[in-house]
Design an enzyme around this catalytic site. Sequence first.
Site, mmCIF file in Angstrom:
data_model
loop_
_atom_site.group_PDB
_atom_site.id
_atom_site.type_symbol
_atom_site.label_atom_id
_atom_site.label_comp_id
_atom_site.label_asym_id
_atom_site.label_seq_id
_atom_site.Cartn_x
_atom_site.Cartn_y
_atom_site.Cartn_z
ATOM 1 N N ASP A 1 0.858 -1.185 0.000
ATOM 2 C CA ASP A 1 0.000 0.000 0.000
ATOM 3 C C ASP A 1 0.901 1.244 0.000
ATOM 4 O O ASP A 1 2.052 1.196 0.430
ATOM 5 C CB ASP A 1 -0.942 0.003 1.204
ATOM 6 C CG ASP A 1 -2.140 0.916 0.954
ATOM 7 O OD1 ASP A 1 -2.082 1.740 0.011
ATOM 8 O OD2 ASP A 1 -3.137 0.817 1.697
HETATM 9 C C1 BGC Z 1 -4.973 3.350 0.135
HETATM 10 C C2 BGC Z 1 -5.147 2.376 -1.021
HETATM 11 C C3 BGC Z 1 -4.989 3.122 -2.329
HETATM 12 C C4 BGC Z 1 -3.647 3.852 -2.344
HETATM 13 C C5 BGC Z 1 -3.442 4.674 -3.587
HETATM 14 C C6 BGC Z 1 -3.700 4.139 0.026
HETATM 15 O O1 BGC Z 1 -3.622 5.093 1.030
HETATM 16 O O2 BGC Z 1 -5.012 2.639 1.353
HETATM 17 O O3 BGC Z 1 -6.402 1.759 -0.962
HETATM 18 O O4 BGC Z 1 -5.112 2.253 -3.409
HETATM 19 O O5 BGC Z 1 -3.580 4.719 -1.235
HETATM 20 O O6 BGC Z 1 -4.323 5.746 -3.608
#
Ligand code: BGC
Length: 772
Positions: free
Chosen positions: A249
């Site tokens: 993530d």
């Molecule tokens: C989120 C993800 C997301 C990523 C990109 C993260 O903070 O938890 O779900 O895909 O950011 O935006």
Amino acid sequence: MKMEQIQSIIEKMTLREKLFLCTGDGSWKTKEYEHLGIPSVIMSDGTNGVRFQKGSEQSPGERPFSEGLGDKFDDEGAMQRTYKATCFPSGSAIACSWDRDLIKRIGRDIAKECKALGINMLLGPGMNIRRHPLTARNFEYYSEDPVLSGEMAAAIVQAIQSEGVGSCIKHFACHNSDTRRTRVNVRVSERALREIYLAGFERAVKKAAPVSLMTAYNQINGEEVSGESRVVRDILRQEWDYNGMVVCDWGAVKDPVAASRGTIDLQMPLSKGSASYLEEAVKQGELDERLIDQRCARILEQVFKLKEWEASWKKEEVPSDSHALAAEAAGDSMVLLRNEDHILPLQPQKGERYAIIGDMAKNPLYQGTGCAIVNARQVDIPLECMQKYLADCQVTYARGYESDGSSSEALLKEAETAAAQADKVLLFVGSLLPPEDDDFNRKDIRLPQGMQELVERVTAVNRNCVVVLAGGEVCEMPWRHQTAALLLTWFTGEGMGQAVGEILFGEKSPSGRLAATIPERLCDTPAYLSFDGNIYDIPYADDIYVGYRYYTKRHIEPAYPFGYGLSYVPFVYGNLVVKQKGADVTVCVDVTNGGEMEAAEVVQLYVAPPAEGALPRPVRELKAFEKVKLAPGETKTVTLELTQRDFAAYDPEVKAWVVEKGSYSVEIARSCQDMILHQAVEQEGTCPPRPLRYDCGFHELFQTPEAKKMFLEFLVEQGLVAQDQANEALADKMTWSFWPVWNFLDMNSGKVFYQAYRDFIDRVNTRITAKS
Ligand code: BGC
């Protein structure tokens, strides 16, 4: 591309090039190396539609640190920079459709929108278990149940990838709370981990082979999931044999060396710091470069695959009927919770007086926020969509509350008066999400105070009040008994307004069924006492009893149980036929639409364990389901398949899924509490013998006749009894004892044979495990 070709590319790469392949080129791309023939792929959020920011396809230039620090996902500027896309029902909504075909159609449309924008991989679906209703991002996730979550995720992944776009399931795993979400540690039992939190991911990985999987921010039992963790390296990679690309993530990697050892492939977004850190670690001999090569190989395999898929894309047009699909899906996901005296469907009479109350009738609450937010293409306004049904009626509108959910005496009074003067009231309310900040979890699951007061005052003056309730998660509804009908619309996306009209006025029979239990009160929920821990630890004290598994076990009556939802027609079930072949079971059941309009039913199959199993088990668990559309009077036979795994529990002592021998009940149900038909099914069991511990008691020792025999021989061997005394009767005399075998013998014999006893237990273990 073949693995040998990929290997030969890697051989040509410098260490630095490899390390920059293992991190993003900015936030949304992988690194391109023209001279090596390595293309770049583009990825973007989200979970119920595409969130793609203009310019994301370009490599970002250097920008001063202070620039953009305050940027948020959903502020006006961000929305202006985001391309329009169709906003479909969010995860918690679409799961209530229980409809794999529907979510597949959505997946294909989302993929087409990705292609139109040049996106190779979608960062979705989100499929964490909805452990507790306070979790703000729960609206992105499907269910409290791993079978429903895993099936919906597998279906959408298959559909997205069938269009030539990759899917990245997220957030693996136990990402179930948003407060301090980037750094909390989840303390969870192995059994809950396997049966609840990993089971849905396992299903999606095995059924749909997603191109990618995103690791969560949190730790599990002290291990960073986006570092070196057992769940990724041992379970995902080795046990499930997942060879796709593991992406962390955004900003989740805290130790790049650990992440390399933990088989995290792509560190997003660009981290120059991590690349130099790893370079140093390799040079110092602290990290084996082969681990970096393996990361590159897995990234390149997927990059080339995504590029091959891209080569087959046709010049994509955004599907012209995607809004219609969004509205259809919205209608199929809404859940009718209450319908007193069949007030619904409404049949407006000429001159009838309708009061439509609530700001949300004009400004619908149809989606969540954060990285799942979609710049919706075309939002239906409920008030406008209902005009056509009410053309011959007198319609008044009252706002009722402000957009933040607060109200005032003037607004309340106006609404009350409108309600008192109407024959029927349509009241639109919803539970808002907290603003995104560090303390992102919800504080409670009640309606905002102003709306709550509004519902009470309006229903007090007019009992023909139909409440239309929006929200991403469940909500306490102590006021529900005062309503005539209650339709839960969830965050059903841009077509919500149209769908509400179709359901309220009977063009469509509601067919949504709850994908999560609605509790009577927040304090009744399974994780109520263990949602927060100290600052960093979250103890999962609810263990395997998540959602309905808890309410059914504890006989706690929820407001509405998992699987529940009303229809405008009655469904009649009959002719249950259960066939067994070895451990596998085929279940057939007839369902008839006993009403006068077309309607869809969700056939739910639960399995209840044998009464005398050794492992504690939930009362029953969902194992299969099917949604069927039926014309009036039509009967269909629904066939559901169960495999051995559907009868199994994860036994941490033997580290395996085991089926205990006994009689299981296969149950066809309308909800987890409403069994219609059931039949017993015998399972032979697959329990391997549990290895004995040195401190075992007589009950464990005497589990197999062979061990009992060996024990009697041991007593003779140690000179404790004579050969002719060593019989069953003697063994039986000891079984009352609560002491461990060793202590019992020690206390009663006065002899020293500590090591001999341990050797004896080792011998028994070798014998019983060799036999299994
Ligand atoms: C989120 C993800 C997301 C990523 C990109 C993260 O903070 O938890 O779900 O895909 O950011 O935006």
